[in-house]
Design a protein around this motif. Structure first.
Motif, mmCIF file in Angstrom:
data_model
loop_
_atom_site.group_PDB
_atom_site.id
_atom_site.type_symbol
_atom_site.label_atom_id
_atom_site.label_comp_id
_atom_site.label_asym_id
_atom_site.label_seq_id
_atom_site.Cartn_x
_atom_site.Cartn_y
_atom_site.Cartn_z
ATOM 1 N N GLY A 12 48.126 -73.718 -27.965
ATOM 2 C CA GLY A 12 48.910 -72.522 -27.785
ATOM 3 C C GLY A 12 48.574 -71.796 -26.506
ATOM 4 N N LEU A 13 49.026 -70.558 -26.439
ATOM 5 C CA LEU A 13 48.802 -69.700 -25.268
ATOM 6 C C LEU A 13 47.719 -68.687 -25.601
ATOM 7 C CD1 LEU A 13 49.629 -68.523 -22.481
ATOM 8 C CD2 LEU A 13 51.349 -67.166 -23.723
ATOM 9 N N VAL A 14 46.761 -68.534 -24.717
ATOM 10 C CA VAL A 14 45.662 -67.597 -24.922
ATOM 11 C C VAL A 14 45.282 -66.975 -23.586
ATOM 12 C CG1 VAL A 14 43.887 -69.367 -24.648
ATOM 13 C CG2 VAL A 14 43.395 -67.319 -26.014
ATOM 14 N N GLN A 15 44.794 -65.768 -23.636
ATOM 15 C CA GLN A 15 44.358 -65.082 -22.417
ATOM 16 C C GLN A 15 42.989 -65.597 -21.976
ATOM 17 O OE1 GLN A 15 44.487 -60.854 -23.166
ATOM 18 N NE2 GLN A 15 46.682 -60.750 -22.766
ATOM 19 N N PRO A 16 42.671 -65.483 -20.700
ATOM 20 C CA PRO A 16 41.325 -65.860 -20.242
ATOM 21 C C PRO A 16 40.252 -65.126 -21.037
ATOM 22 C CG PRO A 16 42.760 -65.508 -18.370
ATOM 23 C CD PRO A 16 43.549 -65.079 -19.585
ATOM 24 N N GLY A 17 39.222 -65.883 -21.402
ATOM 25 C CA GLY A 17 38.163 -65.327 -22.224
ATOM 26 C C GLY A 17 38.392 -65.486 -23.706
ATOM 27 N N GLY A 18 39.581 -65.913 -24.082
ATOM 28 C CA GLY A 18 39.910 -66.075 -25.486
ATOM 29 C C GLY A 18 39.433 -67.385 -26.069
ATOM 30 N N SER A 19 39.819 -67.626 -27.323
ATOM 31 C CA SER A 19 39.372 -68.813 -28.053
ATOM 32 C C SER A 19 40.543 -69.500 -28.731
ATOM 33 C CB SER A 19 38.336 -68.420 -29.116
ATOM 34 O OG SER A 19 37.191 -67.844 -28.532
ATOM 35 N N LEU A 20 40.396 -70.798 -28.890
ATOM 36 C CA LEU A 20 41.319 -71.604 -29.668
ATOM 37 C C LEU A 20 40.518 -72.682 -30.387
ATOM 38 C CD1 LEU A 20 44.366 -72.305 -27.283
ATOM 39 C CD2 LEU A 20 44.400 -70.948 -29.382
ATOM 40 N N GLN B 172 36.272 -76.450 -31.002
ATOM 41 C CA GLN B 172 36.256 -74.993 -30.866
ATOM 42 C C GLN B 172 36.092 -74.662 -29.391
ATOM 43 O OE1 GLN B 172 36.637 -72.513 -33.250
ATOM 44 N NE2 GLN B 172 36.663 -71.140 -31.486
ATOM 45 N N MET B 173 37.056 -73.950 -28.853
ATOM 46 C CA MET B 173 37.059 -73.633 -27.426
ATOM 47 C C MET B 173 36.923 -72.127 -27.247
ATOM 48 S SD MET B 173 40.054 -76.229 -26.109
ATOM 49 C CE MET B 173 41.357 -75.374 -26.984
ATOM 50 N N ASN B 174 35.819 -71.706 -26.669
ATOM 51 C CA ASN B 174 35.549 -70.292 -26.416
ATOM 52 C C ASN B 174 35.496 -70.030 -24.917
ATOM 53 O OD1 ASN B 174 35.270 -69.886 -29.219
ATOM 54 N ND2 ASN B 174 33.072 -70.345 -29.128
ATOM 55 N N SER B 175 35.592 -68.775 -24.558
ATOM 56 C CA SER B 175 35.516 -68.365 -23.148
ATOM 57 C C SER B 175 36.455 -69.202 -22.286
ATOM 58 C CB SER B 175 34.079 -68.498 -22.639
ATOM 59 O OG SER B 175 33.196 -67.699 -23.410
ATOM 60 N N LEU B 176 37.681 -69.324 -22.747
ATOM 61 C CA LEU B 176 38.636 -70.179 -22.052
ATOM 62 C C LEU B 176 38.978 -69.640 -20.674
ATOM 63 C CD1 LEU B 176 40.829 -71.076 -25.104
ATOM 64 C CD2 LEU B 176 39.834 -72.743 -23.540
#
Length: 116
Positions: free
Chosen positions: A10-18, A80-84
């Motif tokens: 999906g779409l996430v802002q910088p610093g976000g997680s997916l 788990q993807m953090n600090s994207l």
């Protein structure tokens, strides 16, 4: 026939997680390797992370400390993807290898977009 079902892009802002998920089925002897690759526009497909049946993990240098791969059971793998970061934007592909015979399979891909 091995079948892979991916979800979680999906779409996430910088610093976000997916969190990406991949459920694999169709192998009588299971999977000895599961993981994720990604491909950004104009670039080659690259390994992101992988995990063996015994739980040994391997990560690309660019995601170490931010991404975590795990397998919930023998046939499911999570990322788990953090600090994207914007440079994480790519199509992410689930990848598995069956034990017997040793054959690789790919998922259809899920888009991850990191943008403000």
């Amino acid at each position: 026939q091995v079948h892979l079902v991916e979800s979680g892009g999906g779409l996430v802002q910088p610093g976000g997680s997916l969190r990406l998920s991949c459920a694999a089925s169709g192998s009588s002897f299971g999977f000895d390797l599961m993981g994720w690759y990604r491909q950004a526009p104009g670039k080659e497909r690259e390994l992101v992370a992988q995990i063996t049946y015994g739980g040994v993990t391997n990560y690309a240098d660019s995601v170490k400390g931010r991404f975590t791969i795990s397998n919930g059971n023998a046939n499911t793998v999570y990322l788990q993807m953090n600090s994207l970061k914007p440079e994480d934007t790519a199509v992410y592909y689930c990848h598995v290898r069956t034990m017997i015979p040793s054959t690789r399979y790919w998922g259809q891909g899920t888009q991850v977009t990191v943008s403000s």
